[in-house]
Design a protein around this motif. Structure first.
Motif, PDB file in Angstrom:
ATOM      1  N   GLY A  46     -23.820 -26.536  12.593  1.00  7.92           N
ATOM      2  CA  GLY A  46     -25.026 -27.289  12.928  1.00  7.92           C
ATOM      3  C   GLY A  46     -24.791 -28.784  12.848  1.00  7.92           C
ATOM      4  N   LEU A  47     -25.837 -29.518  12.527  1.00  8.13           N
ATOM      5  CA  LEU A  47     -25.736 -30.969  12.439  1.00  8.13           C
ATOM      6  C   LEU A  47     -25.048 -31.379  11.147  1.00  8.13           C
ATOM      7  CD1 LEU A  47     -29.291 -31.989  13.703  1.00  8.13           C
ATOM      8  CD2 LEU A  47     -27.156 -32.046  14.984  1.00  8.13           C
ATOM      9  N   THR A  48     -24.074 -32.268  11.251  1.00  7.65           N
ATOM     10  CA  THR A  48     -23.377 -32.784  10.078  1.00  7.65           C
ATOM     11  C   THR A  48     -23.352 -34.299  10.154  1.00  7.65           C
ATOM     12  OG1 THR A  48     -21.226 -32.670  11.192  1.00  7.65           O
ATOM     13  CG2 THR A  48     -21.910 -30.744   9.920  1.00  7.65           C
ATOM     14  N   THR A  49     -23.054 -34.929   9.046  1.00  9.52           N
ATOM     15  CA  THR A  49     -22.939 -36.385   9.018  1.00  9.52           C
ATOM     16  C   THR A  49     -21.971 -36.773   7.915  1.00  9.52           C
ATOM     17  OG1 THR A  49     -24.180 -38.453   8.962  1.00  9.52           O
ATOM     18  CG2 THR A  49     -24.832 -36.763   7.391  1.00  9.52           C
ATOM     19  N   GLU A  50     -21.663 -38.056   7.832  1.00  9.17           N
ATOM     20  CA  GLU A  50     -20.746 -38.547   6.812  1.00  9.17           C
ATOM     21  C   GLU A  50     -21.475 -38.712   5.485  1.00  9.17           C
ATOM     22  OE1 GLU A  50     -17.622 -38.893   7.209  1.00  9.17           O
ATOM     23  OE2 GLU A  50     -17.379 -38.866   9.395  1.00  9.17           O
ATOM     24  N   ARG A  51     -20.761 -38.497   4.398  1.00 14.84           N
ATOM     25  CA  ARG A  51     -21.352 -38.657   3.068  1.00 14.84           C
ATOM     26  C   ARG A  51     -21.653 -40.128   2.776  1.00 14.84           C
ATOM     27  NH1 ARG A  51     -20.710 -34.546  -0.652  1.00 14.84           N
ATOM     28  NH2 ARG A  51     -20.564 -36.076  -2.332  1.00 14.84           N
ATOM     29  N   SER A  52     -21.004 -41.033   3.515  1.00 11.22           N
ATOM     30  CA  SER A  52     -21.156 -42.458   3.236  1.00 11.22           C
ATOM     31  C   SER A  52     -22.413 -43.065   3.860  1.00 11.22           C
ATOM     32  CB  SER A  52     -19.931 -43.214   3.763  1.00 11.22           C
ATOM     33  OG  SER A  52     -19.782 -43.009   5.161  1.00 11.22           O
ATOM     34  N   THR A  53     -23.179 -42.290   4.608  1.00 12.68           N
ATOM     35  CA  THR A  53     -24.368 -42.843   5.257  1.00 12.68           C
ATOM     36  C   THR A  53     -25.570 -41.929   5.050  1.00 12.68           C
ATOM     37  OG1 THR A  53     -25.368 -43.456   7.383  1.00 12.68           O
ATOM     38  CG2 THR A  53     -23.698 -41.756   7.438  1.00 12.68           C
ATOM     39  N   TYR A  89     -27.293 -37.275  15.517  1.00 13.24           N
ATOM     40  CA  TYR A  89     -27.249 -36.014  16.257  1.00 13.24           C
ATOM     41  C   TYR A  89     -25.941 -35.844  17.029  1.00 13.24           C
ATOM     42  CZ  TYR A  89     -32.205 -35.427  15.249  1.00 13.24           C
ATOM     43  OH  TYR A  89     -33.399 -35.271  14.600  1.00 13.24           O
ATOM     44  N   TYR A  90     -25.283 -36.942  17.333  1.00 10.11           N
ATOM     45  CA  TYR A  90     -24.033 -36.881  18.092  1.00 10.11           C
ATOM     46  C   TYR A  90     -22.830 -37.162  17.190  1.00 10.11           C
ATOM     47  CZ  TYR A  90     -27.362 -37.063  21.898  1.00 10.11           C
ATOM     48  OH  TYR A  90     -28.410 -36.801  22.732  1.00 10.11           O
ATOM     49  N   HIS A  91     -22.956 -36.786  15.943  1.00 12.80           N
ATOM     50  CA  HIS A  91     -21.896 -37.075  14.969  1.00 12.80           C
ATOM     51  C   HIS A  91     -20.558 -36.496  15.390  1.00 12.80           C
ATOM     52  CE1 HIS A  91     -19.716 -37.465  11.203  1.00 12.80           C
ATOM     53  NE2 HIS A  91     -19.471 -36.170  11.256  1.00 12.80           N
ATOM     54  N   GLU A  92     -20.539 -35.247  15.825  1.00 14.16           N
ATOM     55  CA  GLU A  92     -19.265 -34.609  16.172  1.00 14.16           C
ATOM     56  C   GLU A  92     -18.597 -35.338  17.338  1.00 14.16           C
ATOM     57  OE1 GLU A  92     -17.403 -30.201  17.292  1.00 14.16           O
ATOM     58  OE2 GLU A  92     -19.569 -30.446  16.964  1.00 14.16           O
ATOM     59  N   TRP A 131     -21.682 -30.893  22.020  1.00 15.24           N
ATOM     60  CA  TRP A 131     -23.097 -31.240  21.939  1.00 15.24           C
ATOM     61  C   TRP A 131     -23.651 -30.901  20.572  1.00 15.24           C
ATOM     62  CZ3 TRP A 131     -24.182 -34.511  25.352  1.00 15.24           C
ATOM     63  CH2 TRP A 131     -23.874 -34.369  26.699  1.00 15.24           C
ATOM     64  N   PRO A 132     -24.739 -31.522  20.165  1.00 12.34           N
ATOM     65  CA  PRO A 132     -25.384 -31.156  18.895  1.00 12.34           C
ATOM     66  C   PRO A 132     -25.724 -29.660  18.868  1.00 12.34           C
ATOM     67  CG  PRO A 132     -26.330 -33.186  19.755  1.00 12.34           C
ATOM     68  CD  PRO A 132     -25.418 -32.658  20.820  1.00 12.34           C
ATOM     69  N   LEU A 133     -25.543 -29.057  17.701  1.00 13.56           N
ATOM     70  CA  LEU A 133     -25.843 -27.633  17.471  1.00 13.56           C
ATOM     71  C   LEU A 133     -24.924 -26.703  18.255  1.00 13.56           C
ATOM     72  CD1 LEU A 133     -29.763 -27.714  17.499  1.00 13.56           C
ATOM     73  CD2 LEU A 133     -28.224 -27.896  15.537  1.00 13.56           C
ATOM     74  N   SER A 134     -23.777 -27.213  18.742  1.00 14.06           N
ATOM     75  CA  SER A 134     -22.849 -26.357  19.483  1.00 14.06           C
ATOM     76  C   SER A 134     -21.871 -25.632  18.575  1.00 14.06           C
ATOM     77  CB  SER A 134     -22.072 -27.197  20.503  1.00 14.06           C
ATOM     78  OG  SER A 134     -21.301 -28.198  19.849  1.00 14.06           O
ATOM     79  N   THR A 135     -21.903 -25.924  17.265  1.00 11.97           N
ATOM     80  CA  THR A 135     -21.023 -25.266  16.311  1.00 11.97           C
ATOM     81  C   THR A 135     -21.843 -24.542  15.250  1.00 11.97           C
ATOM     82  OG1 THR A 135     -20.915 -27.220  14.880  1.00 11.97           O
ATOM     83  CG2 THR A 135     -19.271 -27.048  16.643  1.00 11.97           C
ATOM     84  N   PRO A 136     -21.266 -23.553  14.603  1.00 10.42           N
ATOM     85  CA  PRO A 136     -22.005 -22.821  13.560  1.00 10.42           C
ATOM     86  C   PRO A 136     -22.465 -23.711  12.413  1.00 10.42           C
ATOM     87  CG  PRO A 136     -20.016 -21.626  14.204  1.00 10.42           C
ATOM     88  CD  PRO A 136     -19.931 -22.974  14.844  1.00 10.42           C
TER      89      PRO A 136
END
Length: 206
Positions: A106-113, A118-121, A99-104
């Motif tokens: 936090g929210l991450t995304t691709e450099r290409s966009t 929010y559901y990137h992972e 789920w979002p924010l379930s990892t230390p």
């Protein structure tokens, strides 16, 4: 404004819908190996049905996010039923640990966009697995609600004369939500705006 479709039976509405959706699915299904992101909803189920009709003999895989630790968000039962009915290989992917924010981090995304998903992972894991399987085209039902006035059903209730049900659901929905909108703004967002988008003359919306 979008024309209001008036047909004589549910079967006629079904055939009209199929005549519009299925050819589009077939066009995108040509060439390469395909898969589908299948939830328990109507949008992805309809696309899956079109995909199976377009590719009746292909080995098709349906990927479904499952959430055993959060049963109210788990759609695995209806999704598996659709996959079994259509003869799709069903691949459940446990995502309640992504789920979002379930990892230390936090929210991450691709450099290409430039967009933040929010559901990137969850999507990154899913698409990575699809690539490993050689899937080149992925189908899904994301955003289907927005083709029909948004995610709120109240405009449909209004048009069909189900006003009591409309009022009941609007009250319960607003009470259960964390919205800060007052009743007039809430009504405009969930009822009046979808009605206007579907039925008001275009010059009135400018």
């Amino acid at each position: 404004p979008q024309p209001l479709l008036r047909l004589g039976s549910d079967d006629e509405y079904e055939q009209a819908y199929r005549s519009v959706l299925f050819p589009v699915v077939a066009d995108y299904a040509a060439g390469g190996r395909v898969g589908i992101a299948l939830s328990g909803g109507l949008d992805s189920a309809a696309v899956a049905a079109g995909l199976r009709e377009a590719l009746p003999h292909d080995d098709l895989t349906a990927f479904t996010w499952t959430a055993p630790s959060l049963p109210e968000a788990d759609e695995s039962v209806p999704a598996q039923a659709v996959a079994d009915h259509l003869g799709l290989k069903w691949a459940p992917l446990r995502h309640d640990e992504r789920w979002p924010l379930s990892t230390p981090e936090g929210l991450t995304t691709e450099r290409s966009t430039p967009y933040l998903d929010y559901y990137h992972e969850m999507w990154s894991y899913t698409t990575g697995l699809m690539r490993q399987m050689g899937i080149t085209t992925v189908f899904g039902g994301i955003g289907g609600d927005h083709l029909f006035g948004g995610v709120y059903p109240y405009a449909d209730f209004f048009v069909k004369g189900r006003w009591g049900e409309m009022v009941r659901q609007m009250r319960e929905h607003r009470a259960a939500s964390s919205t800060s909108l007052g009743l007039p703004a809430w009504t405009r967002l969930t009822l009046l705006s979808p009605l206007a988008a579907a039925h008001a003359p275009s010059w009135l919306l400018r």
